[in-house]
Motif scaffolding. Structure first.
Motif, short mmCIF file in Angstrom:
data_model
loop_
_atom_site.label_atom_id
_atom_site.label_comp_id
_atom_site.label_asym_id
_atom_site.label_seq_id
_atom_site.Cartn_x
_atom_site.Cartn_y
_atom_site.Cartn_z
N TYR A 1 14.00 25.30 17.36
CA TYR A 1 14.74 25.53 18.71
C TYR A 1 14.17 24.61 19.77
O TYR A 1 15.00 24.48 20.60
N ARG A 2 13.15 23.67 19.42
CA ARG A 2 12.81 22.92 20.46
C ARG A 2 12.62 21.32 20.01
O ARG A 2 12.15 20.40 20.84
N GLN A 3 13.21 21.24 18.85
CA GLN A 3 13.25 19.82 18.29
C GLN A 3 13.90 18.76 18.80
O GLN A 3 15.02 19.12 19.51
N PRO A 4 13.35 17.48 18.88
CA PRO A 4 12.16 17.04 18.12
C PRO A 4 11.02 17.49 19.13
O PRO A 4 11.11 17.15 20.28
N VAL A 5 9.89 17.76 18.63
CA VAL A 5 8.73 18.11 19.21
C VAL A 5 7.53 17.49 18.63
O VAL A 5 7.43 17.35 17.29
N THR B 1 3.68 11.85 16.95
CA THR B 1 4.67 11.84 16.07
C THR B 1 5.61 12.97 16.33
O THR B 1 5.21 14.27 16.89
N LEU B 2 6.99 12.98 16.35
CA LEU B 2 7.84 14.06 16.64
C LEU B 2 8.44 14.75 15.26
O LEU B 2 8.51 13.80 14.25
N TYR B 3 8.63 15.88 15.25
CA TYR B 3 9.09 16.66 14.14
C TYR B 3 10.34 17.37 14.43
O TYR B 3 10.86 17.56 15.55
N LYS B 4 10.96 17.39 13.36
CA LYS B 4 12.43 18.12 13.22
C LYS B 4 12.45 19.00 12.03
O LYS B 4 11.89 18.66 11.08
N THR B 5 13.66 19.79 12.12
CA THR B 5 13.70 20.56 10.86
C THR B 5 14.70 19.70 9.71
O THR B 5 15.36 18.65 10.22
#
Length: 214
Positions: free
Chosen positions: A106-110, A148-152
């Motif tokens: 719900y907050r990507q990219p985080v 580093t950013l993360y996403k689904t």
């Protein structure tokens, strides 16, 4: 003209064993049939599972995503299925991992620091677990911090049975906002990652992960 019962049965047999969406072409190749016949059969199964052909409604649906067709549990039973999967012996992710995955979705990219700010605990171990299971992926770096950013991933959407992130339930407003201050993120990340007594992490097999606070 309706599709033969034999073809429908063959399609169901294959769809019941796939662990990821399968395309019309792949189904046609496996069944040695024309793609048009397979596509017609899939549409008939969709209607059948919805109860449109006179049969009772089912607890599952046949849905096409961007990468193919797959059977999913019916959306109206999501709450029941969720309780069974997360609370029962079939659980595949810990509560900590599920909460972290929700924040990323719900907050990507985080960044990990931003996730930690929302959850208030060290998330290094669960992030590694989600990466290993291909539910999230790295997607560049945050400008102010270089973190580093993360996403689904696409696989996450396939497992959720959705075509895009817009199809996620409306939960984002219930999550606390992400603090934009790079200095605060650095401070919180440092505080959360301070050395603690090593505790075995049953998910990541990392004996050095700091324990989450209750």
């Amino acid at each position: 003209m309706s599709t033969s019962h034999e073809l429908l049965a063959q399609l169901e047999a294959v769809l019941m064993v796939v662990d990821e969406p399968v395309t019309v072409t792949e189904l046609a190749t496996a069944l040695e049939l024309d793609e048009s016949d397979v596509a017609e059969g899939l549409q008939e199964l969709v209607k059948d599972y919805r109860g449109e052909t006179g049969s009772r409604t089912r607890g599952f649906v046949l849905r096409e995503t961007g990468s193919g067709w797959r059977i999913y549990s019916a959306p109206e039973h999501d709450q029941i299925v969720g309780k069974f999967v997360t609370a029962g012996r079939m659980a595949r992710l810990s509560q900590a991992a599920l909460e972290t995955l929700a924040v990323i979705a719900y907050r990507q990219p985080v960044t990990r620091g931003q996730i930690a700010m929302i959850r208030g605990v060290n998330v290094d171990g669960v992030v590694r677990t989600l990466l290993a299971r291909d539910l999230i992926t790295e997607t560049g770096f945050d400008g102010p911090t270089g973190a580093t950013l993360y996403k689904t991933t696409r696989y996450f959407m396939e497992r959720m049975g959705i075509e895009s992130l817009d199809d996620l339930p409306l939960l984002a407003p219930a999550l606390p906002p992400i603090e934009e201050s790079a200095e605060l993120e650095e401070l919180v990340s440092h505080q959360i990652s301070r050395p603690r007594e090593p505790v075995a992490d049953p998910l990541s097999n990392d004996p050095g992960q700091a324990p989450e606070q209750p």
